[in-house]
Design a protein around this motif. Sequence first.
Motif, PDB file in Angstrom:
ATOM      1  N   LEU A  11     -58.660  26.659 -44.653  1.00  0.00           N
ATOM      2  CA  LEU A  11     -57.709  25.762 -44.005  1.00  0.00           C
ATOM      3  C   LEU A  11     -56.514  25.582 -44.930  1.00  0.00           C
ATOM      4  N   VAL A  12     -55.318  25.925 -44.446  1.00  0.00           N
ATOM      5  CA  VAL A  12     -54.110  25.809 -45.260  1.00  0.00           C
ATOM      6  C   VAL A  12     -53.003  25.176 -44.427  1.00  0.00           C
ATOM      7  N   GLN A  13     -51.949  24.753 -45.110  1.00  0.00           N
ATOM      8  CA  GLN A  13     -50.795  24.187 -44.421  1.00  0.00           C
ATOM      9  C   GLN A  13     -49.801  25.284 -44.060  1.00  0.00           C
ATOM     10  N   ALA A  14     -49.015  25.032 -43.046  1.00  0.00           N
ATOM     11  CA  ALA A  14     -47.990  25.976 -42.632  1.00  0.00           C
ATOM     12  C   ALA A  14     -47.050  26.268 -43.799  1.00  0.00           C
ATOM     13  N   GLY A  15     -46.670  27.536 -43.904  1.00  0.00           N
ATOM     14  CA  GLY A  15     -45.771  27.951 -44.964  1.00  0.00           C
ATOM     15  C   GLY A  15     -46.456  28.437 -46.226  1.00  0.00           C
ATOM     16  N   THR A  16     -47.765  28.285 -46.284  1.00  0.00           N
ATOM     17  CA  THR A  16     -48.500  28.724 -47.468  1.00  0.00           C
ATOM     18  C   THR A  16     -49.172  30.067 -47.202  1.00  0.00           C
ATOM     19  N   SER A  17     -50.064  30.465 -48.112  1.00  0.00           N
ATOM     20  CA  SER A  17     -50.624  31.817 -48.083  1.00  0.00           C
ATOM     21  C   SER A  17     -52.149  31.809 -48.116  1.00  0.00           C
ATOM     22  N   LEU A  18     -52.704  32.915 -47.646  1.00  0.00           N
ATOM     23  CA  LEU A  18     -54.130  33.209 -47.785  1.00  0.00           C
ATOM     24  C   LEU A  18     -54.275  34.694 -48.053  1.00  0.00           C
ATOM     25  N   THR A  19     -55.301  35.053 -48.809  1.00  0.00           N
ATOM     26  CA  THR A  19     -55.639  36.450 -49.001  1.00  0.00           C
ATOM     27  C   THR A  19     -57.050  36.690 -48.503  1.00  0.00           C
ATOM     28  N   LEU A  20     -57.177  37.575 -47.541  1.00  0.00           N
ATOM     29  CA  LEU A  20     -58.483  37.936 -47.013  1.00  0.00           C
ATOM     30  C   LEU A  20     -58.984  39.201 -47.702  1.00  0.00           C
ATOM     31  N   ASN A  21     -60.280  39.244 -47.936  1.00  0.00           N
ATOM     32  CA  ASN A  21     -60.914  40.408 -48.547  1.00  0.00           C
ATOM     33  C   ASN A  21     -61.973  40.953 -47.594  1.00  0.00           C
ATOM     34  N   CYS A  22     -62.151  42.247 -47.639  1.00  0.00           N
ATOM     35  CA  CYS A  22     -63.205  42.894 -46.863  1.00  0.00           C
ATOM     36  C   CYS A  22     -63.878  43.918 -47.754  1.00  0.00           C
ATOM     37  N   ILE A  23     -65.140  43.671 -48.064  1.00  0.00           N
ATOM     38  CA  ILE A  23     -65.896  44.575 -48.931  1.00  0.00           C
ATOM     39  C   ILE A  23     -66.760  45.484 -48.064  1.00  0.00           C
ATOM     40  N   ALA A  24     -66.692  46.772 -48.354  1.00  0.00           N
ATOM     41  CA  ALA A  24     -67.440  47.763 -47.578  1.00  0.00           C
ATOM     42  C   ALA A  24     -68.584  48.336 -48.392  1.00  0.00           C
ATOM     43  N   SER A  25     -69.660  48.676 -47.696  1.00  0.00           N
ATOM     44  CA  SER A  25     -70.793  49.325 -48.348  1.00  0.00           C
ATOM     45  C   SER A  25     -71.473  50.250 -47.340  1.00  0.00           C
ATOM     46  N   GLY A  26     -72.279  51.159 -47.860  1.00  0.00           N
ATOM     47  CA  GLY A  26     -73.115  51.986 -46.997  1.00  0.00           C
ATOM     48  C   GLY A  26     -72.545  53.322 -46.613  1.00  0.00           C
ATOM     49  N   SER A  27     -71.287  53.578 -46.929  1.00  0.00           N
ATOM     50  CA  SER A  27     -70.700  54.867 -46.572  1.00  0.00           C
ATOM     51  C   SER A  27     -69.507  55.102 -47.483  1.00  0.00           C
ATOM     52  N   THR A  28     -68.891  56.229 -47.373  1.00  0.00           N
ATOM     53  CA  THR A  28     -67.741  56.562 -48.207  1.00  0.00           C
ATOM     54  C   THR A  28     -66.526  55.790 -47.724  1.00  0.00           C
ATOM     55  N   PHE A  29     -66.195  54.739 -48.453  1.00  0.00           N
ATOM     56  CA  PHE A  29     -65.138  53.827 -48.018  1.00  0.00           C
ATOM     57  C   PHE A  29     -63.814  54.551 -47.879  1.00  0.00           C
ATOM     58  N   VAL A  80     -60.669  46.195 -48.873  1.00  0.00           N
ATOM     59  CA  VAL A  80     -59.368  46.166 -48.209  1.00  0.00           C
ATOM     60  C   VAL A  80     -58.932  44.703 -48.148  1.00  0.00           C
ATOM     61  N   TYR A  81     -57.646  44.483 -48.396  1.00  0.00           N
ATOM     62  CA  TYR A  81     -57.100  43.134 -48.481  1.00  0.00           C
ATOM     63  C   TYR A  81     -56.102  42.892 -47.344  1.00  0.00           C
ATOM     64  N   LEU A  82     -55.938  41.635 -46.998  1.00  0.00           N
ATOM     65  CA  LEU A  82     -54.848  41.220 -46.127  1.00  0.00           C
ATOM     66  C   LEU A  82     -54.188  40.004 -46.765  1.00  0.00           C
ATOM     67  N   GLN A  83     -53.008  40.234 -47.324  1.00  0.00           N
ATOM     68  CA  GLN A  83     -52.229  39.153 -47.910  1.00  0.00           C
ATOM     69  C   GLN A  83     -51.393  38.531 -46.805  1.00  0.00           C
ATOM     70  N   MET A  84     -51.579  37.245 -46.568  1.00  0.00           N
ATOM     71  CA  MET A  84     -50.879  36.558 -45.482  1.00  0.00           C
ATOM     72  C   MET A  84     -49.994  35.470 -46.074  1.00  0.00           C
ATOM     73  N   ASP A  85     -48.694  35.636 -45.933  1.00  0.00           N
ATOM     74  CA  ASP A  85     -47.721  34.680 -46.465  1.00  0.00           C
ATOM     75  C   ASP A  85     -46.979  33.994 -45.315  1.00  0.00           C
ATOM     76  N   TYR A  86     -46.350  32.868 -45.625  1.00  0.00           N
ATOM     77  CA  TYR A  86     -45.565  32.111 -44.638  1.00  0.00           C
ATOM     78  C   TYR A  86     -46.373  31.887 -43.354  1.00  0.00           C
ATOM     79  N   LEU A  87     -47.601  31.436 -43.543  1.00  0.00           N
ATOM     80  CA  LEU A  87     -48.497  31.247 -42.409  1.00  0.00           C
ATOM     81  C   LEU A  87     -47.983  30.163 -41.474  1.00  0.00           C
ATOM     82  N   GLN A  88     -48.238  30.372 -40.187  1.00  0.00           N
ATOM     83  CA  GLN A  88     -47.834  29.438 -39.149  1.00  0.00           C
ATOM     84  C   GLN A  88     -49.056  29.041 -38.326  1.00  0.00           C
TER      85      GLN A  88
END
Length: 126
Positions: A11-29, A80-88
């Motif tokens: 949970l963040v305020q509008a205008g701020t950032s979040l970084t999502l991560n996704c870790i993979a396993s079990g196969s050739t990423f 794999v990452y998702l950098q999310m800035d200036y969130l609305q």
Amino acid sequence: QVHLVESGGGLVQAGTSLTLNCIASGSTFSSHHMGWFRQAPVKEREFVASIRRFGGESRRYAESVKGRFAISRDNAKNVVYLQMDYLQPEDTAAYYCAADNSLHNIIGDCKAISAWGQGTQGTVSS
């Protein structure tokens, strides 16, 4: 078969950032094209961003997130990452990581995607 686990939502305020991560396993990423999707309540799942396999030189974004979100990958760490800035508030959704050997499935036919994560919730308050 690749197994995906997302993290980093919150949970963040509008205008701020979040970084999502996704870790993979079990196969050739590195051999999988990767994508991020999101689904808000009572809405269909929608494409957010994609990155090609191996070097990840080619990336695509939904128009609604261009200039604010950035996808990247680290093949050595199987992440794999998702950098999310200036969130609305309209970015509020469950965010899902996806993997497939077909780039067409990632960017054009998400119902055919072979592997999905369980999702992580991102909530943006105004």
